[in-house]
Motif scaffolding. Structure first.
Motif, PDB file in Angstrom:
ATOM      1  N   ILE A 145       0.863  -1.189   0.000  1.00  0.00           N
ATOM      2  CA  ILE A 145       0.000   0.000   0.000  1.00  0.00           C
ATOM      3  C   ILE A 145       0.896   1.233   0.000  1.00  0.00           C
ATOM      4  N   PRO A 146       0.731   2.124  -0.976  1.00  0.00           N
ATOM      5  CA  PRO A 146       1.647   3.281  -1.082  1.00  0.00           C
ATOM      6  C   PRO A 146       1.606   4.175   0.153  1.00  0.00           C
ATOM      7  N   LYS A 147       2.768   4.702   0.502  1.00  0.00           N
ATOM      8  CA  LYS A 147       2.833   5.648   1.611  1.00  0.00           C
ATOM      9  C   LYS A 147       2.040   6.917   1.313  1.00  0.00           C
ATOM     10  N   THR A 148       1.883   7.202   0.021  1.00  0.00           N
ATOM     11  CA  THR A 148       1.140   8.411  -0.361  1.00  0.00           C
ATOM     12  C   THR A 148      -0.316   8.363   0.078  1.00  0.00           C
ATOM     13  N   ASN A 165      -7.147  -9.458  -1.989  1.00  0.00           N
ATOM     14  CA  ASN A 165      -6.148  -9.219  -3.023  1.00  0.00           C
ATOM     15  C   ASN A 165      -4.872  -9.961  -2.658  1.00  0.00           C
ATOM     16  N   LYS A 166      -3.743  -9.517  -3.175  1.00  0.00           N
ATOM     17  CA  LYS A 166      -2.457 -10.173  -2.901  1.00  0.00           C
ATOM     18  C   LYS A 166      -1.453  -9.164  -2.362  1.00  0.00           C
ATOM     19  N   LEU A 167      -1.950  -8.234  -1.576  1.00  0.00           N
ATOM     20  CA  LEU A 167      -1.093  -7.191  -1.026  1.00  0.00           C
ATOM     21  C   LEU A 167      -0.128  -7.750   0.018  1.00  0.00           C
ATOM     22  N   SER A 168       1.027  -7.142   0.110  1.00  0.00           N
ATOM     23  CA  SER A 168       2.023  -7.540   1.105  1.00  0.00           C
ATOM     24  C   SER A 168       2.675  -6.286   1.684  1.00  0.00           C
ATOM     25  N   GLY A 169       3.633  -6.505   2.582  1.00  0.00           N
ATOM     26  CA  GLY A 169       4.285  -5.369   3.212  1.00  0.00           C
ATOM     27  C   GLY A 169       3.488  -4.837   4.380  1.00  0.00           C
ATOM     28  N   SER A 170       3.979  -3.761   4.954  1.00  0.00           N
ATOM     29  CA  SER A 170       3.348  -3.197   6.148  1.00  0.00           C
ATOM     30  C   SER A 170       2.497  -1.990   5.793  1.00  0.00           C
ATOM     31  N   LEU A 171       1.622  -1.642   6.709  1.00  0.00           N
ATOM     32  CA  LEU A 171       0.798  -0.445   6.530  1.00  0.00           C
ATOM     33  C   LEU A 171       1.647   0.792   6.798  1.00  0.00           C
ATOM     34  N   PRO A 172       1.574   1.792   5.941  1.00  0.00           N
ATOM     35  CA  PRO A 172       2.301   3.036   6.229  1.00  0.00           C
ATOM     36  C   PRO A 172       1.816   3.634   7.548  1.00  0.00           C
ATOM     37  N   ARG A 173       2.748   4.105   8.347  1.00  0.00           N
ATOM     38  CA  ARG A 173       2.342   4.700   9.626  1.00  0.00           C
ATOM     39  C   ARG A 173       1.498   5.947   9.396  1.00  0.00           C
TER      40      ARG A 173
END
Length: 553
Positions: free
Chosen positions: A280-283, A298-306
């Motif tokens: 998910i983009p930091k923007t 979906n197939k999203l990965s990584g962490s949530l932007p703070r």
């Protein structure tokens, strides 16, 4: 010499008198929003001076008379919200002065006549919510004055004509809920005045055209529930007036462009049930107007932007069924408006966000199937609007919070498969709306509080795989809506209470792997609804099997 006959918004009933056709000087006839029934008299075709005929909001039926085509000075024809059937009469396409044609919310069948393209002055065309078949005529591209084109909820097939890209004055285009196929024509990018573009619930294939990024006045782009493939064009981030972007239930791949974060007016972002990957983009932290963000399945990965903690307008966040990880932003409820937080079936870890404790706006909280930690008695507060709390399959510890007893709208409480200790607090009996209570696979001890048996709406109670002791309370007889009872895998003992036989809605009963003794009550055999499961294995029962069990076959 009568020129205007206005009887609209009354309780007038019955038929339209055919004698009205004698009022040859009539210019404006409005009989709308009443309870008129029957057919439109063919004699209305004699009103040669008529420029407005408004019959909407009645109970008129039958076909639209061909005779209306003689009204060559007509500018407004509103027959919507009735029960008209049959095809659109070709004759009305002779009324070249017409600027408004509303036939929506009827039972009209047949195709859209190509001759409608002759109505060069037409500004508004509403044919939605009928039973129109066939394809969209390319001749509609001749309607260069058109501002509204509404064809949704019909049975239209075939492609979207390229010729519609000529409609440079069009602001509202809605073809949703049809059977339209083929790709989205690039030519739609020419209609730069478009405010609403709805193509949802069709059979559209191919990618989202890059040309749609040229529609800088667009406020609502809804392409959901199709078979659209390819990635989300990054230039959609140029449409800064966009309030709603709905692309859910497609076959979209690739990552979410960081340019979507430029949509400062965006309130609704629905991308769920696609094949979107990446992070998910930091923007997204710049989406200060966002109220609903649904990107689940979906197939999203990584962490949530703070930066998610900066989304102060957020009401609904749904990210379930992805592969997201890392901690949840501590200030995720900073704006105090969050109602729906659904992040289940990911790999989130770390503590429960501290802002959730005071997030009194919560209605649904779904954090199950993650790796979240924290003490239940410390991290959760009182939620007066909360209907569902699903925290199962995490690493939560501590005791069940006494605060939960004040969540008086709670219907579902799932705390299974955690590391919860202590006893079941009797204060849960205050949850008078509770329908599902699952506390299984924890480390709960003590007895089953009889107060739980006052939950009259309870249909599912799962206390299995804990360390509970004592007996099943005789107050169980009060649970008249109980369908699923599972107390297996505990240290319960004593006799099975006869009162269990009053729970006539039971479909499944599991009391196996305990220390129950005595004989199995015959009343269990009288539970007519017990069709799914009866498991009393691995106990200390004696005596003969009740003859009533033969009724289970």
């Amino acid at each position: 010499m009568l020129t205007d006959l206005l009887i609209h918004q009354n309780m007038v009933s019955g038929l339209i008198p055919k004698e009205i056709g004698r009022l040859v000087n009539l210019q404006n006839l409005q009989l709308s929003n009443s309870t008129l029934s029957g057919l439109i008299p063919k004699t209305l075709g004699n009103l040669s001076q008529l420029n407005a005929l408004c019959l909407f909001g009645n109970q008129l039926s039958g076909p639209i008379p061909q005779e209306l085509g003689r009204l060559v000075h007509m500018q407004i024809l509103e027959l919507n919200s009735n029960d008209f059937s049959g095809p659109i009469p070709i004759s009305i396409t002779n009324i070249t002065t017409m600027n408004t044609l509303y036939l929506f919310e009827n039972e009209i069948t047949g195709p859209i006549p190509p001759e409608l393209g002759n109505l060069a002055m037409l500004n508004q065309l509403g044919l939605y919510e009928n039973k129109i078949t066939g394809s969209i005529p390319p001749e509609l591209g001749n309607l260069t004055m058109l501002n509204e084109l509404f064809l949704y909820t019909n049975q239209i097939i075939g492609p979207i004509p390229l010729e519609l890209g000529i409609l440079l004055n069009l602001q509202y285009l809605d073809f949703g809920d049809n059977k339209i196929s083929g790709s989205i024509p690039d030519s739609l990018g020419n209609i730069t005045k478009l405010v609403v573009l709805h193509l949802y619930e069709n059979q559209i294939t191919g990618p989202i055209p890059l040309e749609l990024g040229l529609l800088l006045n667009l406020e609502d782009l809804t392409l959901a529930d199709n078979q659209i493939s390819g990635s989300i064009p990054s230039n959609l981030g140029n449409i800064t007036k966009l309030v709603q972007l709905s692309l859910f239930k497609n076959q979209i791949t690739g990552s979410i462009p960081q340019e979507i974060g430029n949509l400062m007016n965006l309130e609704i972002l629905d991308l769920y049930q696609n094949k979107i990957s990446g992070s998910i983009p930091k923007t997204f932290g710049k989406l200060q107007s966002i109220q609903r963000m649904q990107i689940y399945d979906n197939k999203l990965s990584g962490s949530l932007p703070r930066e998610f903690g900066d989304l102060i307008s957020l009401v609904e966040l749904a990210l379930s069924n992805n592969s997201l990880s890392g901690p949840l932003p501590a200030n995720i409820c900073l704006g105090g408006r969050l109602q729906y937080l659904q992040i289940s079936s990911n790999m989130f870890s770390g503590p429960i966000p501290r802002s959730l404790k005071t997030c009194t706006s919560l209605v649904r909280l779904r954090l199950e199937s993650n790796q979240l930690t924290g003490d239940l008695s410390q991290h959760f507060g009182v939620y007066p609007q909360l209907v569902q709390m699903r925290l199962a399959s995490n690493r939560l510890s501590g005791q069940i919070s006494q605060n939960l007893g004040a969540c008086n709208k709670l219907e579902v409480l799932h705390l299974a498969q955690n590391k919860i200790t202590g006893s079941i607090p009797p204060i849960l009996s205050k949850l008078s709306n509770l329908e599902e209570l699952t506390l299984d696979s924890n480390y709960l001890s003590g007895e089953i509080p009889p107060e739980i048996c006052t939950l009259a709406n309870l249909s599912s109670l799962n206390l299995s795989s804990n360390q509970l002791s004592g007996s099943i309370p005789t107050h169980i007889k009060k649970l008249h809506n109980l369908a699923y009872l599972d107390t297996s895998g505990n240290r319960l003992s004593g006799l099975i209470p006869e009162e269990l036989g009053t729970c006539m809605k039971l479909l499944s009963l599991k009391i196996n792997n305990n220390n129950f003794s005595g004989s199995l009550p015959g009343v269990i055999g009288n539970l007519a609804g017990l069709q799914i499961m009866l498991d009393v294995s691995n106990n200390n029962f004696t005596g003969v099997l009740p003859q009533q069990l033969g009724k289970r076959c």
